[in-house]
Scaffold this motif. Structure first.
Motif, PDB file in Angstrom:
ATOM      1  N   TRP A 126      -3.285  -8.474  -4.176  1.00 46.84           N
ATOM      2  CA  TRP A 126      -3.898  -8.418  -2.438  1.00 46.84           C
ATOM      3  C   TRP A 126      -2.923  -6.558  -2.307  1.00 46.84           C
ATOM      4  CZ3 TRP A 126      -3.885 -12.792   1.027  1.00 46.84           C
ATOM      5  CH2 TRP A 126      -4.699 -13.928   0.472  1.00 46.84           C
ATOM      6  N   VAL A 127      -4.393  -5.832  -2.135  1.00 50.00           N
ATOM      7  CA  VAL A 127      -3.388  -4.480  -1.487  1.00 50.00           C
ATOM      8  C   VAL A 127      -2.670  -4.957  -0.696  1.00 50.00           C
ATOM      9  CG1 VAL A 127      -3.625  -2.152  -0.998  1.00 50.00           C
ATOM     10  CG2 VAL A 127      -5.285  -3.113  -3.377  1.00 50.00           C
ATOM     11  N   ILE A 128      -1.347  -4.690   0.428  1.00 53.57           N
ATOM     12  CA  ILE A 128      -1.230  -5.171   1.228  1.00 53.57           C
ATOM     13  C   ILE A 128      -0.686  -3.289   2.443  1.00 53.57           C
ATOM     14  CG2 ILE A 128      -0.292  -7.234   1.164  1.00 53.57           C
ATOM     15  CD1 ILE A 128       2.158  -6.735   0.501  1.00 53.57           C
ATOM     16  N   GLY A 129      -1.110  -2.957   1.072  1.00 58.16           N
ATOM     17  CA  GLY A 129      -0.402  -1.314   2.258  1.00 58.16           C
ATOM     18  C   GLY A 129      -1.167   0.139   0.950  1.00 58.16           C
ATOM     19  N   LEU A 130      -1.187   0.621   1.781  1.00 60.48           N
ATOM     20  CA  LEU A 130      -1.902   1.756   1.255  1.00 60.48           C
ATOM     21  C   LEU A 130      -2.332   3.019   2.087  1.00 60.48           C
ATOM     22  CD1 LEU A 130      -3.762   2.243  -1.433  1.00 60.48           C
ATOM     23  CD2 LEU A 130      -5.857   2.196   0.001  1.00 60.48           C
ATOM     24  N   ASP A 131      -2.252   3.928   1.089  1.00 59.58           N
ATOM     25  CA  ASP A 131      -1.790   4.972   2.499  1.00 59.58           C
ATOM     26  C   ASP A 131      -3.014   5.915   2.301  1.00 59.58           C
ATOM     27  OD1 ASP A 131      -1.005   7.390   2.587  1.00 59.58           O
ATOM     28  OD2 ASP A 131      -1.192   8.785   0.743  1.00 59.58           O
ATOM     29  N   ARG A 132      -3.357   6.314   3.789  1.00 59.66           N
ATOM     30  CA  ARG A 132      -4.515   7.168   3.406  1.00 59.66           C
ATOM     31  C   ARG A 132      -5.157   7.853   2.411  1.00 59.66           C
ATOM     32  NH1 ARG A 132      -4.664   9.903   8.969  1.00 59.66           N
ATOM     33  NH2 ARG A 132      -3.487   7.816   9.839  1.00 59.66           N
ATOM     34  N   ASP A 133      -4.229   8.387   2.039  1.00 56.09           N
ATOM     35  CA  ASP A 133      -4.206   9.037   0.830  1.00 56.09           C
ATOM     36  C   ASP A 133      -4.588   8.803  -0.555  1.00 56.09           C
ATOM     37  OD1 ASP A 133      -5.120  11.442   2.263  1.00 56.09           O
ATOM     38  OD2 ASP A 133      -2.669  11.835   2.420  1.00 56.09           O
ATOM     39  N   TYR A 134      -4.084   7.815  -0.286  1.00 54.29           N
ATOM     40  CA  TYR A 134      -4.133   7.021  -2.077  1.00 54.29           C
ATOM     41  C   TYR A 134      -2.903   7.294  -2.747  1.00 54.29           C
ATOM     42  CZ  TYR A 134      -8.162   4.524  -0.686  1.00 54.29           C
ATOM     43  OH  TYR A 134      -9.576   3.431  -0.259  1.00 54.29           O
ATOM     44  N   ALA A 151       3.271   4.022  -7.000  1.00 50.89           N
ATOM     45  CA  ALA A 151       2.613   5.539  -6.422  1.00 50.89           C
ATOM     46  C   ALA A 151       2.420   6.358  -7.489  1.00 50.89           C
ATOM     47  CB  ALA A 151       3.949   6.294  -6.222  1.00 50.89           C
ATOM     48  N   ARG A 152       2.283   7.589  -7.142  1.00 54.44           N
ATOM     49  CA  ARG A 152       1.458   8.261  -7.983  1.00 54.44           C
ATOM     50  C   ARG A 152       2.499   9.693  -9.022  1.00 54.44           C
ATOM     51  NH1 ARG A 152      -3.852   6.508  -8.763  1.00 54.44           N
ATOM     52  NH2 ARG A 152      -5.232   6.682  -7.387  1.00 54.44           N
ATOM     53  N   THR A 153       3.663   9.564  -8.529  1.00 52.59           N
ATOM     54  CA  THR A 153       4.439  10.362  -8.909  1.00 52.59           C
ATOM     55  C   THR A 153       5.425   9.536  -8.436  1.00 52.59           C
ATOM     56  OG1 THR A 153       5.835  12.057  -8.046  1.00 52.59           O
ATOM     57  CG2 THR A 153       5.330  10.905  -6.286  1.00 52.59           C
ATOM     58  N   ALA A 154       6.746   9.405 -10.103  1.00 45.43           N
ATOM     59  CA  ALA A 154       7.861   8.733  -9.567  1.00 45.43           C
ATOM     60  C   ALA A 154       8.747   8.906  -8.691  1.00 45.43           C
ATOM     61  CB  ALA A 154       8.499   8.934 -11.171  1.00 45.43           C
ATOM     62  N   THR A 155       8.685  10.430  -8.061  1.00 44.17           N
ATOM     63  CA  THR A 155       9.530  11.066  -7.074  1.00 44.17           C
ATOM     64  C   THR A 155       8.799  10.562  -5.662  1.00 44.17           C
ATOM     65  OG1 THR A 155       9.399  12.844  -7.290  1.00 44.17           O
ATOM     66  CG2 THR A 155      11.071  11.879  -8.477  1.00 44.17           C
ATOM     67  N   PRO A 156       8.054   9.518  -4.854  1.00 42.78           N
ATOM     68  CA  PRO A 156       7.665   9.758  -4.022  1.00 42.78           C
ATOM     69  C   PRO A 156       8.449  10.246  -2.870  1.00 42.78           C
ATOM     70  CG  PRO A 156       7.718   7.146  -4.366  1.00 42.78           C
ATOM     71  CD  PRO A 156       8.665   8.143  -5.362  1.00 42.78           C
ATOM     72  N   SER A 157       7.776  10.874  -1.703  1.00 43.69           N
ATOM     73  CA  SER A 157       8.673  11.008  -1.008  1.00 43.69           C
ATOM     74  C   SER A 157       8.860  10.230   0.263  1.00 43.69           C
ATOM     75  CB  SER A 157       7.808  12.344   0.434  1.00 43.69           C
ATOM     76  OG  SER A 157       7.152  11.187   1.073  1.00 43.69           O
ATOM     77  N   ARG A 158      10.444  10.262   1.437  1.00 43.61           N
ATOM     78  CA  ARG A 158      11.394   9.408   2.207  1.00 43.61           C
ATOM     79  C   ARG A 158      10.394   8.714   3.154  1.00 43.61           C
ATOM     80  NH1 ARG A 158      16.124   9.642   2.412  1.00 43.61           N
ATOM     81  NH2 ARG A 158      17.408  10.404   0.705  1.00 43.61           N
TER      82      ARG A 158
END
Length: 197
Positions: A126-134, A151-158
């Motif tokens: 179940w996708v329970i959280g999703l950034d609007r820009d994926y 995340a799309r990267t190993a270092t997501p932003s704060r």
């Protein structure tokens, strides 16, 4: 150990949450997001943190998944990670919508019989959280026995990490059940979000 956990948390921007504070959020229903554009969702995802699962016991670092939308509407799932000896291992599965009107509640199977994927006892995805820009996604299950922060990267932003944590807490997850995932170029070690003092 406490230093390593703190270092990993700093790399990812996580605040270490005291066990009692996160435990207070548990309860209520797990609620998937309204909808997921499966075409935008496909591609490579890096596991930022997760509730450790038995199938990941062989993984030392670099857990991630690649999702590919297939012509029949199912999603090819390829999970991969790096073992302690440096070799890479992967596992293929299929995901499908739990019902025709829900793109955020999927069932996943890693059992194939002949040419057919067996969905007799599927796992909940179940996708329970999703950034609007994926850029990030949080995946859970109704029983909260599994949880994955992607995340799309190993270092997501704060800011992205704050969104991930909010999605988990809003759905009653205990953040202390999660371990940060060691990633090349990301968190240096796989450690609990809430290390024991």
């Amino acid at each position: 150990m406490r230093f390593i956990a703190a270092a990993a948390a700093v790399v990812l921007g996580f605040s270490l949450v005291p066990a009692q504070a996160s435990a207070e959020t548990t309860g209520g229903e797990v609620r998937p997001v309204r909808s997921v554009d499966l075409e935008r969702y496909q591609g490579r995802w890096v596991q930022v943190a997760a509730i450790p699962q038995p199938f990941q016991a062989q993984c030392a670092r670099n857990d991630g998944a690649r999702y590919t939308l297939l012509p029949d509407g199912q999603v090819q799932v390829v999970n991969s990670c790096t073992r302690a000896d440096g070799t890479t291992t992967s596992l293929e599965g299929r995901a499908r919508q739990e019902s025709p009107d829900s793109t955020s509640r999927l069932q996943v199977s890693f059992v194939k019989i002949g040419d057919t994927w067996n969905f007799d006892r599927p796992g909940a995805y179940w996708v329970i959280g999703l950034d609007r820009d994926y850029r990030w996604a949080v995946v859970g299950a109704p029983d909260r026995r599994s949880g994955f922060v992607l995340a799309r990267t190993a270092t997501p932003s704060r800011k992205d990490v704050a969104g991930m944590a909010t999605a988990l807490l809003r759905n009653g997850y205990d953040l202390c059940a999660f371990k940060i995932t060691a990633q090349d170029g990301g968190a240096p070690e796989s450690v609990s979000l809430c290390p024991v003092s």
